[in-house]
Scaffold this motif. Structure first.
Motif, PDB file in Angstrom:
ATOM      1  N   ILE A 279      60.617  22.426  60.106  1.00  0.00           N
ATOM      2  CA  ILE A 279      60.489  23.622  60.941  1.00  0.00           C
ATOM      3  C   ILE A 279      61.660  23.756  61.903  1.00  0.00           C
ATOM      4  O   ILE A 279      62.075  24.869  62.247  1.00  0.00           O
ATOM      5  N   ASP A 280      62.242  22.629  62.337  1.00  0.00           N
ATOM      6  CA  ASP A 280      63.404  22.691  63.236  1.00  0.00           C
ATOM      7  C   ASP A 280      64.617  23.291  62.529  1.00  0.00           C
ATOM      8  O   ASP A 280      65.388  24.055  63.130  1.00  0.00           O
TER       9      ASP A 280
ATOM     10  N   PHE B 188      64.049  27.057  62.400  1.00  0.00           N
ATOM     11  CA  PHE B 188      64.339  27.697  63.687  1.00  0.00           C
ATOM     12  C   PHE B 188      65.839  27.785  63.937  1.00  0.00           C
ATOM     13  O   PHE B 188      66.345  28.797  64.450  1.00  0.00           O
TER      14      PHE B 188
ATOM     15  N   LYS C 254      64.548  30.292  69.391  1.00  0.00           N
ATOM     16  CA  LYS C 254      63.576  29.321  68.890  1.00  0.00           C
ATOM     17  C   LYS C 254      62.300  29.322  69.720  1.00  0.00           C
ATOM     18  O   LYS C 254      61.196  29.231  69.174  1.00  0.00           O
TER      19      LYS C 254
ATOM     20  N   LEU D 242      57.861  29.329  68.522  1.00  0.00           N
ATOM     21  CA  LEU D 242      57.058  28.104  68.539  1.00  0.00           C
ATOM     22  C   LEU D 242      55.581  28.370  68.276  1.00  0.00           C
ATOM     23  O   LEU D 242      54.923  27.602  67.567  1.00  0.00           O
TER      24      LEU D 242
ATOM     25  N   TYR E  92      54.302  30.422  66.391  1.00  0.00           N
ATOM     26  CA  TYR E  92      54.049  30.798  64.993  1.00  0.00           C
ATOM     27  C   TYR E  92      54.345  29.641  64.022  1.00  0.00           C
ATOM     28  O   TYR E  92      54.341  29.836  62.806  1.00  0.00           O
ATOM     29  N   SER E  93      54.605  28.450  64.553  1.00  0.00           N
ATOM     30  CA  SER E  93      55.022  27.323  63.705  1.00  0.00           C
ATOM     31  C   SER E  93      54.055  27.063  62.560  1.00  0.00           C
ATOM     32  O   SER E  93      54.467  26.899  61.401  1.00  0.00           O
ATOM     33  N   ASN E  94      52.773  27.012  62.876  1.00  0.00           N
ATOM     34  CA  ASN E  94      51.788  26.702  61.839  1.00  0.00           C
ATOM     35  C   ASN E  94      51.731  27.796  60.782  1.00  0.00           C
ATOM     36  O   ASN E  94      51.660  27.516  59.572  1.00  0.00           O
TER      37      ASN E  94
ATOM     38  N   LYS F 154      54.771  27.483  58.466  1.00  0.00           N
ATOM     39  CA  LYS F 154      54.616  26.374  57.527  1.00  0.00           C
ATOM     40  C   LYS F 154      53.656  26.745  56.400  1.00  0.00           C
ATOM     41  O   LYS F 154      53.879  26.414  55.230  1.00  0.00           O
TER      42      LYS F 154
END
Length: 427
Positions: A191-192, A195, A206, A210, A212-214, A217
């Motif tokens: 994920i990094d 971003f 970035k 954060l 919306y990370s899940n 993925k």
């Protein structure tokens, strides 16, 4: 885990599994993973609850008790691992295989239906109407008219009046007890990196992504997208002036396009973890093999049926082939062959029988799989499985498919006209 001799296992519970969890396994997970996988999970849970932490079991005894072939158990294990219900650890010492099966609780109904992967697959397999019925069956009515009713419930302090100075409140008891622990589905993307790619190619920061990370993925996992593709999806779906900034409905459709039409989106060759057929030619058959190897099975089947949505029953068949850990090219060749032999019906039993034969013969390329299927009719009158016949279709019959031509992976992508001509040969 292919042989039973000297195979032993332990069971570890990473979570408490309640009776409600067992209902969730049967009602929500079973349509995804099948009845055998569900029973294997429930059997292991029951076995562990009946025994102590020190028990080591014989895999042979388990399969005998369940009347289950080793291949079926292996497929069930992989299904359970895929949906986060199981993690498997292996240790080999002097030909003795020892496994630890770590069991996790299923998602709660709310977590299940909030997860785009699980909810989407359930709707595909059982239909939207049945999925809605299942969701409604777990609804809880918490609506209370507080204008008509007063809350008269007693508080903890009112009943127990605890002495907080008592030494008992400083004791450490039960620190390592199990909780309700659902394992998260692993994502292949970093994920990094995603971003960073977004920041490098847009004005999006970035920090604004954060939350919306899940979701990101899950989209990448659902459509098997790499970091470059999912970053492109985010950039195209993000609008600073709207709430929420990242429109997940738009992102979903753009991610689907990335998965369905990889040639239009990927300038670099997609990484493939299996052996591609060595064919160098621009003929229809050569391009057909290339299309099979670069296209997901569900998308390939849509091609075959004039871009018509794939039926849940056919998706179930495709999923059973994917669970055998076959590459896309071989799965697509099996689908094509099955439809040809079964009057455009994707017969699950027939497809799995062909797949089993391919696995037994150790075939690793699409062209060898096609030669194998081509040879089946010729071999009906002969004894199958002798050392003489075992590999005769590999490489030897390559001229039956393509006269020793080779696909040039540096060629340009197939044009729309060439694709249309190619698809006409697949029916």
């Amino acid at each position: 885990m292919e042989k039973l001799i000297n195979n032993y296992y332990e069971i570890r519970l990473a979570s408490l599994v309640s009776n409600v969890d067992k209902d969730v396994i049967i009602e929500l997970y079973q349509p995804l993973i099948g009845a055998i996988s569900s029973i294997v999970y429930l059997t292991l849970v029951k076995q562990k609850r009946n025994e102590s932490d020190e028990d080591i079991y014989s895999l042979e005894s388990l399969l005998n008790n369940m009347q289950l072939p080793i291949n079926s158990f292996t497929n069930a294990r992989r299904n359970l691992e895929a949906v986060g219900l199981l993690k498997t650890y292996e240790s080999v010492n002097n030909d003795i295989h020892r496994y630890i099966f770590e069991l996790f609780a299923p998602k709660t109904p709310k977590e299940f239906f909030n997860d785009i992967l699980f909810k989407g697959l359930l709707i595909q397999y059982v239909g939207e109407k049945e999925a809605l019925r299942l969701a409604n069956s777990y609804e809880i009515n918490t609506n209370i008219d507080k204008d008509k009713f007063d809350d008269i419930s007693a508080s903890f302090v009112e009943i127990f009046n605890p002495d907080y100075d008592h030494i008992s409140f400083t004791k450490n008891v039960g620190e390592n007890l199990a909780t309700h622990n659902s394992k998260k589905i692993a994502s292949d993307i970093n994920i990094d990196i995603v971003f960073n790619l977004v920041e490098e190619n847009s004005q999006i920061k970035k920090e604004s992504l954060l939350e919306y990370s899940n979701d990101i993925k899950q989209l990448a996992t659902l459509f098997n997208l790499n970091e470059d593709n999912i970053a492109s999806v985010i950039i195209d779906s993000y609008n600073e002036t709207m709430k929420p900034h990242l429109n997940m409905k738009v992102a979903f459709n753009k991610a689907k396009d990335k998965a369905y039409y990889p040639r239009l989106n990927n300038k670099e060759e997609t990484k493939i973890n299996y052996t591609n057929s060595e064919i160098n030619s621009d003929t229809i058959i050569a391009n057909k093999i290339k299309l099979m190897e670069e296209t997901g099975p569900a998308v390939f089947l849509e091609y075959l049926q004039n871009n018509t949505k794939v039926a849940p029953a056919d998706l179930y068949v495709i999923n059973s082939l994917i669970n055998l850990n076959l590459p896309n090219g071989i799965i697509n060749a099996i689908v094509d062959y099955t439809l040809t032999k079964k009057n455009n019906i994707l017969d699950k039993f027939f497809a799995e029988k062909i797949a089993s034969g391919i696995l037994r013969e150790g075939i690793t390329t699409t062209i060898d799989a096609m030669n194998y299927m081509k040879s089946l009719n010729k071999k009906r009158k002969a004894t199958i499985g002798t050392n003489t016949n075992k590999k005769q279709y590999k490489k030897k019959e390559i001229n039956n498919i393509e006269n020793n031509a080779k696909i040039d992976n540096n060629n340009e992508n197939i044009s729309d006209e060439e694709l249309a001509e190619l698809l006409s040969t697949l029916k």
